[in-house]
Enzyme design. Structure first.
Site, short mmCIF file in Angstrom:
data_model
loop_
_atom_site.label_atom_id
_atom_site.label_comp_id
_atom_site.label_asym_id
_atom_site.label_seq_id
_atom_site.Cartn_x
_atom_site.Cartn_y
_atom_site.Cartn_z
N ARG A 204 15.75 13.59 8.16
CA ARG A 204 17.03 13.52 8.86
C ARG A 204 17.36 12.10 9.31
NH1 ARG A 204 20.21 17.10 10.75
NH2 ARG A 204 20.54 15.95 12.70
N GLU B 70 21.69 9.49 16.90
CA GLU B 70 22.06 9.32 18.30
C GLU B 70 22.05 7.85 18.70
OE1 GLU B 70 19.22 11.88 20.18
OE2 GLU B 70 20.25 13.70 19.58
N PHE C 111 15.36 11.39 21.51
CA PHE C 111 15.25 12.58 20.69
C PHE C 111 15.35 12.27 19.20
CE2 PHE C 111 16.16 14.12 24.87
CZ PHE C 111 15.41 15.27 24.97
N GLU C 112 16.52 11.92 18.71
CA GLU C 112 16.69 11.70 17.27
C GLU C 112 17.40 10.38 17.06
OE1 GLU C 112 17.32 14.75 13.70
OE2 GLU C 112 19.15 14.43 14.85
N GLN C 113 16.61 9.37 16.83
CA GLN C 113 17.14 8.03 16.68
C GLN C 113 16.80 7.50 15.29
OE1 GLN C 113 16.75 3.59 18.68
NE2 GLN C 113 15.88 5.32 19.74
#
Length: 543
Positions: free
Chosen positions: A355, A372, A378-380
């Site tokens: 992702r 993000e 979290f999701e970088q």
């Protein structure tokens, strides 16, 4: 004569656990919030080292989404028993509150400890087995009576207590990989405090306990105690510290501590330990805590000491009398026409890297998917490598056409979510623009965003030049040869453990790499065609 150039593992490689299996030496180091978890380096002569594995690469072993900065994987311990490698580690989930209205308050922290195993160092390691949560810095000791013991520091969150409550030991059943019996507090530490990082050895009828004390800053130290019984009581080394750089902020190697011991085939002891290399003027360690190594000696009184008894780290120790074993030169050319991400790169927190990036979506490019905000826990979408030099140039070329001010991609110097420089391409009503985002912990600084005008269509190259305590950014069109500076020279020392906001942990080091955000949630990608890091000063042998 050949000398080792310390540190041997340069650029954010702290908390070394060293192991010898036959003719092979391995060092495991902490990776904190960077994925995959744990770095294991391999050597056969203690001079030349190569990255052999990052074993924690699946969500069932490590999922750090939401972990605070400088949490995640702390102080892994590597051992060998029953024909298998054993790796034990902490995944810190909460750092906790340190002050209330300026006074020390309750510090609630979460320290789940896990163990994984593998028959080969570079194989597929087992799913993680949870052991306990009582404190961090776990280690395994395999006794000669067939029993194995887990050690870790004990955390005491109660107000007025020591927090670092000492070292506890509990038996572990290797067959089930579960703890059995009751934990025992075996060592409460010395007046230096901050007792952590335990490692246990057995020699000449004594159990020798090596711990880190004094905190991770300038007063860090390696301390030893010993006992005839594994469960104690332990008598402290007559010199107390075995190795320290306490009192020095400008030596070549400072912050020395958190050591682990290995013996050569001839019985010679060597100590691997963490250290820092401060900038000359500001005494700040941009590269964080690194790993050094040096020979030691067992004295007639049975205690471990440095060769000349001064307890100080050695910048260039004499290499051991082992056959030289340089590794093949597998240097990457900086182009993304490869099938797998080059080994120097890591990303943040997430096990679901598909992702975040792809090497197959566009041939010859590393595609980052906009996720993000930079600094997200979290999701970088950020792929970067360690800074290993106090002077370097990093350059990347990217193809990116943002359609909104919520989309950005570019070159980043990143310590954590409160300390970074980010040169990026974004968009406004007139087209593509160049912007520089700064997150600084200095007083009245915070996060700022400055725009530096339009950039033309097509490929854009971005560059960062770091020289000691300053860094400067530049850009140019990919088909041009003239670089244009972006803003003035900037303070590179904010990217260090020593520059910090109150109450936040700072245990990592500076990375340089590529990032992409899409705050709309559409996931607009950026394609990076190249990334080149050129540094001065080389590790390895010194004649």
């Amino acid at each position: 004569m050949t000398h080792i150039s310390n540190p041997i593992l340069r650029g954010f490689n702290p908390d070394p656990s060293i192991l010898r299996v036959g003719d092979d030496f391995y060092i495991a180091t902490s990776t904190f919030e960077w994925y995959p978890g744990v770095q294991i380096h391999h050597s056969r002569d203690l001079v030349h080292w190569r990255l052999a594995a990052r074993p924690l690469a699946r969500a069932c072993q490590l999922d750090m989404r939401g972990n605070p900065d400088s949490c995640g994987v702390w102080a892994p311990d590597l051992s060998y028993c029953d024909g298998r490698f054993w790796l034990i580690y902490t995944d810190v989930k909460r750092y906790g509150t340190t002050t209330v209205n300026g006074a020390k308050g309750v510090s609630l922290r979460d320290f789940p400890n896990f163990v994984v195993t593998c028959e080969t160092i570079d194989g597929q390691w087992s799913d993680a087995v949870h052991l306990n949560n009582s404190g961090f810095d776990p280690a395994l000791f395999h006794d000669d009576d067939g029993r194995s013991w887990m050690l870790n520091m004990l955390w005491d969150h109660r107000p007025g207590r020591g927090r670092f409550a000492g070292i506890q030991a509990q038996q572990m059943d290797r067959a089930t990989m579960r703890l059995v019996g009751e934990p025992h507090l075996i060592f409460e530490g010395t007046e230096l405090g901050f007792t952590e990082g335990p490692h246990l050895y057995k020699k000449d009828g004594y159990y020798h306990l090596l711990v880190a004390e004094g905190g991770t800053g300038w007063d860090h130290a390696v301390v030893m105690a010993r006992s005839r019984d594994l469960l104690g009581p332990y008598a402290v080394h007559p010199d107390q510290t075995v190795l320290t750089a306490s009192g020095s902020t400008d030596a070549p190697l400072t912050r020395a501590g958190h050591g682990d011991l290995v013996h050569l085939p001839d019985g010679t002891p060597w100590l691997a330990y963490l250290c820092g290399r401060p900038t000359p003027g500001r005494a700040r360690c941009i590269m964080g805590r690194e790993t050094a190594i040096q020979p030691m000696r067992w004295d007639a009184d049975g205690w471990l000491r440095t060769l000349d008894g001064d307890q100080r780290p050695m910048a260039t120790p004499l290499a051991p009398d082992l056959p030289s074993w340089p590794w093949p030169n597998d240097a990457w050319n900086g182009q993304f026409d490869v099938e797998a991400l080059p080994t120097m790169f890591q990303w943040l927190r997430s096990a679901d890297h598909d992702r975040l990036f792809s090497l197959s979506a566009r041939r010859g490019a590393l595609r980052l998917f906009g996720r993000e905000t930079i600094g997200s826990l979290f999701e970088q979408s950020l792929v970067a490598r360690r800074v290993e030099h106090q002077k370097f140039t990093a350059t990347t070329t990217l193809d990116f056409t943002p359609s909104s001010f919520q989309q950005a991609a570019g070159l980043v110097l990143y310590y954590n979510s409160s300390k970074f420089y980010y040169l990026a391409i974004s968009a406004d009503a007139g087209g593509r623009v160049l912007q520089l985002m700064t997150a600084s912990p200095e007083p009245d600084a915070g996060i700022t965003l400055d725009e530096f005008g339009d950039v033309p269509d097509g490929l854009i190259a971005l560059r960062a030049d770091l020289d000691g305590e300053t860094v400067r950014f530049s850009w140019c069109s990919a088909d041009a040869e003239v670089w244009t500076h972006v803003g003035p020279p900037l303070d590179s020392t904010i990217l260090s453990d020593e520059a910090t906001l109150p109450g936040l942990p700072n245990f990592t080091g500076t990375f340089v790499g590529m990032a992409c955000q899409d705050l709309s949630g559409a996931g607009a990608p950026a394609d990076f065609l190249s990334f080149v890091y050129e540094g001065l000063e080389q590790a390895g042998a010194v004649d």
